[in-house]
Design a protein around this motif. Structure first.
Motif, PDB file in Angstrom:
ATOM      1  N   THR A 116       0.822  -1.212   0.000  1.00  0.00           N
ATOM      2  CA  THR A 116       0.000   0.000   0.000  1.00  0.00           C
ATOM      3  C   THR A 116       0.854   1.260   0.000  1.00  0.00           C
ATOM      4  N   ILE A 117       1.819   1.342   0.921  1.00  0.00           N
ATOM      5  CA  ILE A 117       2.643   2.551   1.023  1.00  0.00           C
ATOM      6  C   ILE A 117       3.569   2.671  -0.178  1.00  0.00           C
ATOM      7  N   LEU A 118       4.132   1.540  -0.619  1.00  0.00           N
ATOM      8  CA  LEU A 118       5.085   1.568  -1.728  1.00  0.00           C
ATOM      9  C   LEU A 118       4.421   2.005  -3.031  1.00  0.00           C
ATOM     10  N   ILE A 119       3.292   1.410  -3.374  1.00  0.00           N
ATOM     11  CA  ILE A 119       2.646   1.758  -4.641  1.00  0.00           C
ATOM     12  C   ILE A 119       2.086   3.172  -4.598  1.00  0.00           C
ATOM     13  N   THR A 120       1.696   3.621  -3.402  1.00  0.00           N
ATOM     14  CA  THR A 120       1.208   4.998  -3.248  1.00  0.00           C
ATOM     15  C   THR A 120       2.314   5.997  -3.556  1.00  0.00           C
ATOM     16  N   GLU A 121       3.486   5.779  -2.978  1.00  0.00           N
ATOM     17  CA  GLU A 121       4.582   6.740  -3.170  1.00  0.00           C
ATOM     18  C   GLU A 121       5.074   6.750  -4.614  1.00  0.00           C
ATOM     19  N   VAL A 122       5.220   5.570  -5.210  1.00  0.00           N
ATOM     20  CA  VAL A 122       5.675   5.514  -6.599  1.00  0.00           C
ATOM     21  C   VAL A 122       4.647   6.181  -7.521  1.00  0.00           C
ATOM     22  N   ALA A 123       3.359   5.933  -7.263  1.00  0.00           N
ATOM     23  CA  ALA A 123       2.302   6.536  -8.088  1.00  0.00           C
ATOM     24  C   ALA A 123       2.268   8.052  -7.929  1.00  0.00           C
ATOM     25  N   ILE A 124       2.472   8.543  -6.707  1.00  0.00           N
ATOM     26  CA  ILE A 124       2.529   9.996  -6.481  1.00  0.00           C
ATOM     27  C   ILE A 124       3.661  10.605  -7.297  1.00  0.00           C
ATOM     28  N   GLY A 125       4.826   9.947  -7.269  1.00  0.00           N
ATOM     29  CA  GLY A 125       5.974  10.444  -8.021  1.00  0.00           C
ATOM     30  C   GLY A 125       5.706  10.480  -9.515  1.00  0.00           C
ATOM     31  N   ARG A 126       5.148   9.379 -10.057  1.00  0.00           N
ATOM     32  CA  ARG A 126       4.924   9.340 -11.510  1.00  0.00           C
ATOM     33  C   ARG A 126       3.822  10.309 -11.928  1.00  0.00           C
ATOM     34  N   LYS A 127       2.782  10.417 -11.126  1.00  0.00           N
ATOM     35  CA  LYS A 127       1.661  11.295 -11.481  1.00  0.00           C
ATOM     36  C   LYS A 127       2.086  12.761 -11.497  1.00  0.00           C
ATOM     37  N   THR A 128       2.835  13.182 -10.481  1.00  0.00           N
ATOM     38  CA  THR A 128       3.209  14.595 -10.355  1.00  0.00           C
ATOM     39  C   THR A 128       4.486  14.938 -11.114  1.00  0.00           C
ATOM     40  N   LYS A 129       5.298  13.911 -11.421  1.00  0.00           N
ATOM     41  CA  LYS A 129       6.636  14.115 -12.007  1.00  0.00           C
ATOM     42  C   LYS A 129       7.456  15.072 -11.149  1.00  0.00           C
ATOM     43  N   GLY A 183       9.848   7.236  -8.430  1.00  0.00           N
ATOM     44  CA  GLY A 183       8.601   7.142  -9.182  1.00  0.00           C
ATOM     45  C   GLY A 183       8.468   8.238 -10.221  1.00  0.00           C
ATOM     46  N   SER A 184       9.020   9.412  -9.911  1.00  0.00           N
ATOM     47  CA  SER A 184       8.929  10.531 -10.859  1.00  0.00           C
ATOM     48  C   SER A 184       9.761  10.295 -12.102  1.00  0.00           C
ATOM     49  N   TYR A 185      10.690   9.323 -12.035  1.00  0.00           N
ATOM     50  CA  TYR A 185      11.520   8.991 -13.191  1.00  0.00           C
ATOM     51  C   TYR A 185      10.984   7.791 -13.974  1.00  0.00           C
ATOM     52  N   VAL A 186       9.845   7.245 -13.539  1.00  0.00           N
ATOM     53  CA  VAL A 186       9.276   6.076 -14.213  1.00  0.00           C
ATOM     54  C   VAL A 186       8.459   6.520 -15.418  1.00  0.00           C
ATOM     55  N   SER A 187       8.650   5.853 -16.525  1.00  0.00           N
ATOM     56  CA  SER A 187       7.931   6.174 -17.757  1.00  0.00           C
ATOM     57  C   SER A 187       6.422   6.006 -17.573  1.00  0.00           C
ATOM     58  N   ASP A 188       5.652   6.843 -18.247  1.00  0.00           N
ATOM     59  CA  ASP A 188       4.192   6.743 -18.196  1.00  0.00           C
ATOM     60  C   ASP A 188       3.694   5.434 -18.793  1.00  0.00           C
ATOM     61  N   GLU A 189       4.515   4.802 -19.632  1.00  0.00           N
ATOM     62  CA  GLU A 189       4.101   3.552 -20.276  1.00  0.00           C
ATOM     63  C   GLU A 189       4.417   2.316 -19.422  1.00  0.00           C
ATOM     64  N   ALA A 190       5.187   2.490 -18.355  1.00  0.00           N
ATOM     65  CA  ALA A 190       5.597   1.343 -17.532  1.00  0.00           C
ATOM     66  C   ALA A 190       4.419   0.768 -16.756  1.00  0.00           C
ATOM     67  N   ASP A 191       4.471  -0.529 -16.517  1.00  0.00           N
ATOM     68  CA  ASP A 191       3.450  -1.222 -15.726  1.00  0.00           C
ATOM     69  C   ASP A 191       3.839  -1.124 -14.254  1.00  0.00           C
ATOM     70  N   LEU A 192       3.229  -0.163 -13.543  1.00  0.00           N
ATOM     71  CA  LEU A 192       3.601   0.081 -12.143  1.00  0.00           C
ATOM     72  C   LEU A 192       3.338  -1.127 -11.269  1.00  0.00           C
ATOM     73  N   PRO A 202      -8.390   7.431  -2.847  1.00  0.00           N
ATOM     74  CA  PRO A 202      -7.579   6.331  -3.392  1.00  0.00           C
ATOM     75  C   PRO A 202      -7.641   6.227  -4.914  1.00  0.00           C
ATOM     76  N   LYS A 203      -8.736   6.718  -5.519  1.00  0.00           N
ATOM     77  CA  LYS A 203      -8.885   6.645  -6.976  1.00  0.00           C
ATOM     78  C   LYS A 203      -7.732   7.355  -7.693  1.00  0.00           C
ATOM     79  N   THR A 204      -7.143   8.342  -7.033  1.00  0.00           N
ATOM     80  CA  THR A 204      -6.017   9.073  -7.630  1.00  0.00           C
ATOM     81  C   THR A 204      -4.863   8.125  -7.929  1.00  0.00           C
ATOM     82  N   VAL A 205      -4.544   7.277  -6.955  1.00  0.00           N
ATOM     83  CA  VAL A 205      -3.462   6.308  -7.132  1.00  0.00           C
ATOM     84  C   VAL A 205      -3.889   5.185  -8.065  1.00  0.00           C
ATOM     85  N   ILE A 206      -5.107   4.688  -7.882  1.00  0.00           N
ATOM     86  CA  ILE A 206      -5.594   3.574  -8.708  1.00  0.00           C
ATOM     87  C   ILE A 206      -5.606   3.970 -10.187  1.00  0.00           C
TER      88      ILE A 206
END
Length: 468
Positions: A59-72, A248-257, A422-426
Motif C-alpha cells: 500500500t505505502i510503496l505503490i502509493t509513493e511511486v504513483a505519487i511520483g509518476r503522477k506529479t513528475k 517514481g517521478s523517473y518512471v515512464s508513463d508507459e511502464a506497468d507500475l 484512493p482513486k487518484t493512485v488507482i
C-alpha cells in the motif's frame, strides 16, 4: 508541462526495479532483519513480515511511486502538486533523507574500513575486543572513510538518472545478489564444536531462524512482533523517506507500475530473508543463541568479526566477501537517499543537477564530520523516549526513523485515503489499461488499517504507547 517533458526517466522497467530494490536493500535488511527474526520467534516474525509486505508495504510503496509518476515531482514538491494545503508534508518528507544521509555515510565509512581490513588480510585484528570502539572514537580515520564513501555516492548521483543511478544499479545489484547467495549457502554448510564439546551446525541455526517459536507468546508480545515487523518494512522498502516518490517521478508513463512494485516486493523480501540465512546460522554455530541477541552496529562490527575469526583461515575470505556485499548494499541505498534530496532541490529551486548535488554534498560533509566527532570530542549521552541512550548519530536516527518517517506515512495515508481519494493512485496505476491487483485491499488499507497501524507505531516509537 515543460518540467514534465524535460525530466529524466529510467530507460526501462528493469532499471527502475533494480534502482528501487538497491535502495531497499540496505543496512536495515542486513543488520536489523536477522536480529528481529531471532528475537521475535523466528519463522513467526518472517510470516508476519511477508503478510505485512503484501498488504501494508504494498500500500505505502505503490502509493509513493504513483505519487511520483503522477506529479513528475520529487518529495519536496509532489505533495503540494496533489493538494496545495499539503505542501508541509513534502517538507517533512524531504527532511528525512537530509537527516539520514550524513549518518548513513558515516556508517558506510565504517563498512568501508572493515572491508579494507579484510581485503588486506587483517581480519583477525577486527575481532579483537575494543577494535570497533577504538576505530569510531578516532580523530581522523572515521572522517576519511566517511568522505570516501560519500564521494562514491555523490559520483553516482552527479552522473544523473541514466548514466549514474540506472547504470550503477544494473552492475552492482546482480553482484550483490550473487554475494548474498554465496555467503548464505556457505553459512548453511558450517559446523563448530565449542569448548564445552557442544557441536552446532549452520542447518540447526537455519531451523532457529525459520521455525516459528510460540513459547511464551501473549497478545502483548504478538502486537510487539507485529509493530517490529511493520517498523522493519520502513527500512526494507525505503518508504516514508521520499525516495520512492523521487524514483517514481523517473518512471515512464508507459511502464506497468503494478508489475514493477510486485518485483520490488519479491526482490526486497528475498534479500531480507537471505540476510538472515547469511547471518543467523553463522552466529548460532559459533556463538549459540546468546550471540544472536546483538543487533545493528554491534552485530555487524563486533559479533560477526568474531564469528569470522572462529572460522579459521577461510574466515578472512568470508569476511571480505561479506563486507564487500554490505558495502555495495550501503552505497545503493545512500545513492537513493541523496537522489531524493538532489531531485527536491532541482524541482523546488530550479537548480541544475551539479549545483544541487554539490550543495547536498557540502551539507553531508559538514554534518557527517559532526557525527564522526560525536564519538570523541563531541561525545555525550542522552536518554531517548524509547528507553535507549543516544549519541549524535543515534539522536539523528531516532528523529528521522521514529518521528518523521511515521508522520510522513500517516500524512500520506490521510492525503490519499481521505483528501484526494484512493482513486487518484488507482487511476495512475491503471492509466495504460492494466488492472491493479489487490485494489479493494488497497482502499481498505490506505483509508483505515494502515493508518491505524501507523498511529500505533508512531505512539510506540515516541514512548507514549507502552502497553504493547
Amino acid at each position: 508541462m515543460e518540467t514534465h517533458t524535460k525530466r529524466n526517466s529510467f530507460k526501462g522497467s528493469i532499471g527502475f526495479v533494480l534502482a528501487a530494490a538497491g535502495s531497499a536493500v540496505g543496512l536495515g535488511n542486513i543488520w536489523r532483519f536477522p536480529y528481529l527474526a531471532a528475537k521475535d520467534g523466528g519463522g513467526m516474525f518472517i510470516v508476519i513480515y511477508i503478510i505485512l509486505a503484501l498488504t501494508f508495504g504494498f500500500t505505502i510503496l505503490i502509493t509513493e511511486v504513483a505519487i511520483g509518476r503522477k506529479t513528475k515531482q520529487s518529495p519536496l514538491t509532489a505533495y503540494g502538486k496533489l493538494n496545495k494545503k499539503w505542501k508541509g508534508l513534502g517538507v517533512i518528507a524531504c527532511l528525512v533523507p537530509i537527516i539520514i544521509l550524513p549518518y548513513y555515510c558515516a556508517i558506510g565509512g565504517w563498512v568501508l574500513k572493515y572491508f579494507l581490513v579484510y581485503l588486506t588480510g587483517n581480519g583477525s585484528s577486527a575481532a579483537q575486543d575494543g577494535y570497533f570502539t577504538s576505530f569510531i572514537s578516532g580523530s581522523y580515520e572515521p572522517i576519511i572513510m566517511l568522505l570516501l564513501f560519500l564521494f562514491a555516492t555523490a559520483f553516482v548521483v552527479f552522473r544523473g538518472v541514466n548514466k549514474g543511478i540506472e547504470s550503477f544499479s544494473k552492475i552492482l545489484m546482480p553482484i550483490l545478489i550473487l554475494l548474498v547467495i554465496v555467503i548464505a549457502i556457505f553459512s548453511l554448510t558450517i559446523s563448530h564444536t565449542d569448548e564445552n564439546g557442544v557441536t552446532r551446525t549452520g542447518l540447526q541455526g537455519l531451523m532457529v531462524y525459520v521455525v516459528p517459536n510460540f513459547e511464551g507468546m501473549t497478545i502483548k508480545s504478538f502486537f510487539s512482533v507485529l509493530l517490529d515487523a511493520m517498523g522493519q518494512l520502513f527500512f526494507s522498502l525505503s518508504v516514508a523517506m521520499g525516495i520512492m516518490i523521487a524514483y517514481g517521478s523517473y518512471v515512464s508513463d508507459e511502464a506497468d507500475l503494478k508489475k514493477s512494485i510486485n518485483q520490488i516486493e519479491i526482490f526486497d523480501t528475498a534479500v531480507a530473508f537471505l540476510a538472515g540465512v547469511m547471518i543467523i546460522p553463522a552466529v548460532f554455530t559459533f556463538a549459540g543463541t546468546e550471540g544472536m541477541e546483538a543487533s545493528g552496529p554491534s552485530l555487524m562490527f563486533v559479533s560477526l568479526p568474531k564469528v569470522f575469526a572462529a572460522m579459521g583461515s577461510i574466515g578472512n575470505v568470508v569476511g571480505c566477501l561479506f563486507f564487500a556485499m554490505v558495502l555495495f548494499a550501503a552505497i545503493t541505498s545512500s545513492v537513493s537517499v541523496m537522489e531524493a534530496i538532489v531531485s527536491s532541490f532541482m524541482d523546488k529551486f530550479k537548480f541544475s543537477r551539479v549545483k544541487a548535488a554539490s550543495l547536498e554534498t557540502v551539507i553531508a560533509i559538514v554534518v557527517g564530520i559532526v557525527v564522526c566527532l560525536g564519538y570523541n570530542i563531541f561525545y555525550f549521552e542522552m536518554p531517548l523516549p524509547n528507553g535507549t541512550t543516544a549519541q549524535i548519530l543515534d539522536i539523528m536516527d531516532y528523529i528521522s526513523n521514529n518521528f518523521f518517517m511515521p508522520l510522513v506515512a500517516i500524512g500520506t495515508c490521510i492525503l490519499i485515503g481521505w483528501i484526494v481519494k484512493p482513486k487518484t493512485v488507482i487511476d495512475e496505476v491503471e492509466k495504460n489499461g492494466e488492472k491493479m491487483g489487490r485494489k479493494r485491499l488497497y482502499i481498505v488499507m490506505i483509508k483505515y488499517i494502515a493508518l491505524i497501524m501507523l498511529v500505533l507505531l508512531f505512539l510506540k516509537s515516541i514512548g507514549v504507547l507502552t502497553i504493547i
